[in-house]
Enzyme design. Structure first.
Site, short mmCIF file in Angstrom:
data_model
loop_
_atom_site.label_atom_id
_atom_site.label_comp_id
_atom_site.label_asym_id
_atom_site.label_seq_id
_atom_site.Cartn_x
_atom_site.Cartn_y
_atom_site.Cartn_z
N CYS A 48 0.87 -1.18 0.00
CA CYS A 48 0.00 0.00 0.00
C CYS A 48 0.90 1.23 0.00
O CYS A 48 2.04 1.18 0.46
CB CYS A 48 -0.86 -0.03 1.26
SG CYS A 48 -1.82 1.47 1.57
N THR A 50 0.85 3.55 1.93
CA THR A 50 1.22 3.80 3.32
C THR A 50 2.55 3.14 3.68
O THR A 50 3.36 3.70 4.42
CB THR A 50 0.10 3.25 4.24
OG1 THR A 50 -1.09 3.97 3.98
CG2 THR A 50 0.48 3.39 5.70
N HIS A 53 5.28 5.28 2.58
CA HIS A 53 5.45 6.41 3.50
C HIS A 53 6.25 5.98 4.73
O HIS A 53 7.09 6.72 5.23
CB HIS A 53 4.09 6.94 3.96
CG HIS A 53 3.28 7.56 2.86
ND1 HIS A 53 3.79 8.45 1.95
CD2 HIS A 53 1.97 7.40 2.52
CE1 HIS A 53 2.85 8.81 1.10
NE2 HIS A 53 1.74 8.19 1.43
N HIS A 74 0.37 -4.36 5.90
CA HIS A 74 -0.95 -4.66 6.47
C HIS A 74 -1.90 -5.40 5.52
O HIS A 74 -2.68 -6.22 5.95
CB HIS A 74 -1.62 -3.39 7.00
CG HIS A 74 -1.78 -2.31 5.98
ND1 HIS A 74 -0.74 -1.51 5.60
CD2 HIS A 74 -2.85 -1.91 5.26
CE1 HIS A 74 -1.16 -0.63 4.69
NE2 HIS A 74 -2.42 -0.86 4.46
N CYS A 110 -17.93 2.55 17.86
CA CYS A 110 -18.00 1.10 17.68
C CYS A 110 -19.38 0.56 18.05
O CYS A 110 -19.85 -0.41 17.47
CB CYS A 110 -16.94 0.40 18.51
SG CYS A 110 -15.28 0.54 17.81
N ILE A 185 -6.77 1.72 -5.67
CA ILE A 185 -8.15 1.77 -5.16
C ILE A 185 -9.07 2.42 -6.17
O ILE A 185 -10.22 2.00 -6.35
CB ILE A 185 -8.20 2.49 -3.79
CG1 ILE A 185 -7.37 1.68 -2.77
CG2 ILE A 185 -9.63 2.63 -3.30
CD1 ILE A 185 -7.28 2.32 -1.39
N ASP A 205 -6.96 10.54 -14.85
CA ASP A 205 -5.61 10.44 -14.29
C ASP A 205 -4.70 11.17 -15.29
O ASP A 205 -5.15 11.67 -16.32
CB ASP A 205 -5.18 8.97 -14.11
CG ASP A 205 -4.15 8.83 -12.98
OD1 ASP A 205 -4.40 8.04 -12.04
OD2 ASP A 205 -3.09 9.51 -13.03
N ILE A 296 -14.38 9.06 3.64
CA ILE A 296 -14.35 7.59 3.63
C ILE A 296 -13.02 7.12 4.20
O ILE A 296 -11.95 7.49 3.68
CB ILE A 296 -14.49 7.05 2.20
CG1 ILE A 296 -15.77 7.55 1.54
CG2 ILE A 296 -14.43 5.51 2.20
CD1 ILE A 296 -17.04 7.03 2.16
N THR A 297 -13.08 6.31 5.20
CA THR A 297 -11.87 5.71 5.74
C THR A 297 -12.19 4.30 6.20
O THR A 297 -13.25 4.06 6.78
CB THR A 297 -11.31 6.56 6.91
OG1 THR A 297 -10.06 6.01 7.32
CG2 THR A 297 -12.24 6.64 8.08
#
Lengths: 354, 354, 354, 354
Positions: A48, A50, A53, A74, A110, A185, A205, A296-297
């Site tokens: 990913c 991430t 990063h 992950h 939650c 994504i 793009d 959105i997460t």
């Protein structure tokens, strides 16, 4: 049945060793599952942005990761090889993917169907040890049984879930949509919109390789973001504008195109993360247009996962997005490819010897 | 029954005469209703900030109004005194208020339940002659029968509808809410939230008079926007943040307070118009919080009007908001009061001789 | 702090001893909490119609209860006096109420926000030992912290949650509603609708005592169900019919009145359980009217509980519904009163010596 | 451009002449459009079960139709050949289909987004002259421009809209569904569900020809309704039951199968009209399952039409459903075929000489 490694065994893992750029393959102890946890042999671990990063140690990583030394990664799928006390729902030997957000299940969010924004969330590979390793620990509640899927596809359910969540905050069938940003994504969301019966799916793009992949994923029309995207989308929609915008780029320019292209009263999902603040004319771009914007997460637990599984069963094909399959040891090449934009999705294979 | 004025009669009207600051009371012909239209004797015409923009001839007015010469004003209630051909639904003598957005009923938005963002909207008092006059023309379809209400309250249904729309995009009962900005619509929304069973209604402003009115309208806690609003709201909500933000100020500072105070997965209605673009950290303020943002303009036709009528019937009391009742001739004083912030709602009375 | 009773202590409990009518107060061992469980000293245990069915041993009880011998009772509030391993979220000494549906948290329903219809639900006092006792075991996840409430009110949150769920499946504010059946949950739903800003709340029953209580709870108009309910409701709603029907009686006659009275495109919540099948003209009563019917059971976990707590905080007052407070030993009198219809809600007090 | 017939011209029309079984082709005057109306040359007029009821003069027809003599038929598409005053939105020569429900646009339902259940609805071919004729009058507001479609497909948009409405009351993508009853609308809904990304679409009927058509329309599994439908559907859905039931048969047996097969918390759309009341165990079949039931009639104006058009554009193919294309004169044969169940959809062609 694959046996769990004997206690005391070590494994290869990609470790962020210090609060500085870089990472290294190290031999570390295989972790042991405690109550409610699974030990999973990692069969596939996709990369990913991430992860890059974290390896590059950018400001976000400095603020969020760790503390080092810690394994990262992950997106994953693997085989359950051991179970802690009480973890009896999922069979040994099952193929599972990970919901990577470890939530507390007791906070306000939650307990009201919004665990994706848990107040005490920990993310695998960011706050707790990750899956760029031969084995990883997952709470049983976070494991999604994925029998019948190839491990590399099972691993992709996590980002696919982002796309599914972004697309399905409202109805899709019979609607026009534009996906701004054709990273992995974004590409997945094109396929999601198509299989869900969107009337037309447009994509933008500036990267020719990604634009080509967008066509391959089923986009009806792929536009260079430097062209007159808004004019073209208006023209393609009887002047109305598009019903749905999925902003997947994190680019301010793309955001403004999306806000200009969306039909009055339409809806915009924001998923691409923005490294710098955006300047928005709220009156003209949001209020007088009467639009809805969704941040959105993560994924809805577990509606999104059920939906994601269903779409894969229906034939949604992510294979075209996977551009590389590499042994874990080639992580540096993988990260360089992701950073360059010359890759789709890269899957690392921790069980494979280099 | 009030008779229609004889053909050829003139009336007093507040006319924007030229593309420059200012306005003047003039004698102009009473208009005649054509097919589908009503001629309405204006009993009450309240002043909106928009009217001040038009009088002052600010950039927004320069771009949108007119062309001059034209009567302005739009919040109104009055008596039906004549009807054009086919306008038979509403009785002569009825008290009506105006839905001030004249929509085409045939565009994509109008035909899918979103007439408030019609692609060809004209606004009374902005694009067509308005209600700061003794008589005004209204399409019958835009007239909302308001029997039993005082004309000044009937006139306020239009901005009240803004508040109702903003509040009711999602459920209210049992939720915590903050209203940022206590101008007239903000004040109205406090009352709307309370009558709809909000758990707690917080309000912010920096104007002491407005803050006092906010308490009068039922706010549970009124905060000075220069204080630690976010910390206080967190403290008041068990650390969760508020469920609902109604941004009524058009202030960027208030917006950021609202985005910081809203609970993860909460919702924000934007109604206050922003004269300058806002700079938003979309990742931190919107995406990772998983919130929903609604651009609010106009009123839902006609769900909002039914709801507005119902709330007034239930006892929602707008009277405390009305700070002044003035003859139309005192328009200049009225506009100065609105501009100064030292007024609640001002109602002009076109039938009253000075 | 109240100490837990020493191991080996016994307690008074109302036990269904055999598969036959009747029940008896017995001395039984105080249960011990295992992992994830709380031991709660019962301060108040209100009587539900279900408890009477169990005592009377009607066909429903024969099919669902037990097996005997087992303590019954489920609406309750009490003090946490001991905690099993891992049950650390709720403090010793806290006042808690019970969500009485023990769900598996892993089935399709539980993992998609519908735990109230879990595929493997067990109900406290029906399938597992209940709260007509001095102490009861509750899974910590099922305990709702209720500090600040009187125990008798805290106990009533469970049926109040039914009312809240039934009322809030769609918006309430500004809508007209009829509650058919003024048993305790019907009475509670009147108060819920009023506090949530319903335009008018109508209620029907045939029991004069309940009709009087309906007025006390805030109903705008209470009708004898043997009168022309439909005609009257049409007349009260400008001929439109009511927006919302909450069917709380389980009576077929009331159901048909509700279906006839609901406005075209309105909505009906069914909560009252029907002991015999209903005969419905689906074409005329449902399809051509375009209505929505919601089957309501249990409470949404935990949205309903948050909402319920909020409404009580806002001032919703259940005290008028409580007609009797009796020591547990007077259970027979309590059940007779409930069966007779001459009671509102009866609260049994297990800690009180007779 | 097709010219309008000269004033005084007559046309062939299928007329219900008296309140008794039967109908006859007659020469009647071509109607003239008044203000707001279109005169449309009928290119295709498909046969609905309702038309057979009218011809047979069953109790429903006796209660609803007419009065005779009047032309019937309602599913249609044709060419606009003349326009009354003010009807300027749709061009002469355009191909249009009819929304067959003529609503008043001013009642509570029409003004709150529920025109499909207008309080004063008139239906073309039932209450006003219909389309089994060479020409028909349609209010311009009821005409849906259908350029690019074959007239026979354009005519089918009306029943297709029923299927679209029934399917899309909630989300479809990734969900399992069963369609009970494979008449034309049931068959259409199979295709709708598939194109909208349903996970699995099951269908039931007892007519082998219809079951074969259901497979042709894309059903994943077609079951004989006399077999163990519920057991089979549970088995096909991991024991969960189906998410969506579209009841298209009007059969009580099918309804009970649907209610038994739907997953807890799932949803049921009722569209097939029931000629006799159904007996439902509301507690077991509805309440304890926590399901939602939607009565479906007509189409949402105009959301459903936009959606319907979109799905046809996306490639939804209704051609396999059309089993016969006949000149209007063969109406008796057409009605017999429909009544026999040995037909899919039959299209009558009023312009075709026999």
């Amino acid at each position: 049945m694959i046996d769990a490694p004997p206690v005391g065994t070590t494994m290869r893992a990609l470790v962020k060793e210090a609060a500085a750029p870089g990472a290294a393959i190290r031999e570390v102890p295989v972790p042991q599952p405690v109550a409610g946890e699974l030990l999973v042999r990692v069969e596939a671990a996709s990369v990913c942005g991430t992860d890059v990063h974290i390896e590059r140690w950018d400001p976000w990583a400095q603020e969020n990761f760790g503390p080092p030394p810690m394994t990262f990664g992950h997106e994953m799928a693997g085989t359950v090889v051991a179970r802690g006390a009480g973890a009896t729902r999922i069979a040994l030997g099952a193929l599972v993917a990970a919901e990577t957000h470890w939530v507390d299940w007791t906070c306000y969010q939650c307990r009201t169907g919004r665990a994706n924004v848990c107040q005490h969330m920990r993310i695998m590979g960011v706050h707790v040890p990750g899956s760029f390793a031969q084995y990883v620990i997952i709470p049983e509640v976070n494991a999604w049984v994925s029998e019948g899927l190839a491990p590399e596809i099972a691993a992709l359910q996590e980002p696919l879930g982002n796309a599914v969540f972004a697309a399905f905050v409202e109805e899709v069938a019979g609607q026009t949509a534009v996906v701004t940003g054709c990273g992995p994504i974004g590409l997945m969301s094109i396929a999601v919109l198509k299989i869900a019966g969107a009337r037309s799916v447009f994509a933008t793009d500036i990267n020719p390789e990604r634009m080509a992949m967008a066509e391959q994923m089923g986009a009806d029309l792929v536009l260079d973001a430097r062209d007159d995207v808004v004019g073209r989308l208006r023209a393609e929609t009887d002047g109305n504008g598009v019903d749905i915008v999925l902003e997947m780029s994190g680019s301010s320019a793309a955001l403004h195109q999306g806000l200009a292209a969306v039909t009055n009263g339409g809806r915009v999902s924001l998923l691409g993360t923005h490294s710098v603040p955006a300047t928005i004319d709220l009156s003209q771009e949001v209020i007088f247009k009467g639009i809805r914007i969704y941040g959105i997460t993560g994924r809805r637990l577990w509606d999104t996962w059920y939906r994601t599984t269903a779409l894969l069963e229906e034939g949604l094909d992510l294979t075209p997005i996977i551009s590389h399959r590499l042994p874990l040891a080639d992580y540096a090449q993988a990260f360089d490819l992701v950073a360059s934009g010359h890759a789709g999705k890269i899957v690392l294979l921790p069980q494979e010897e280099q």
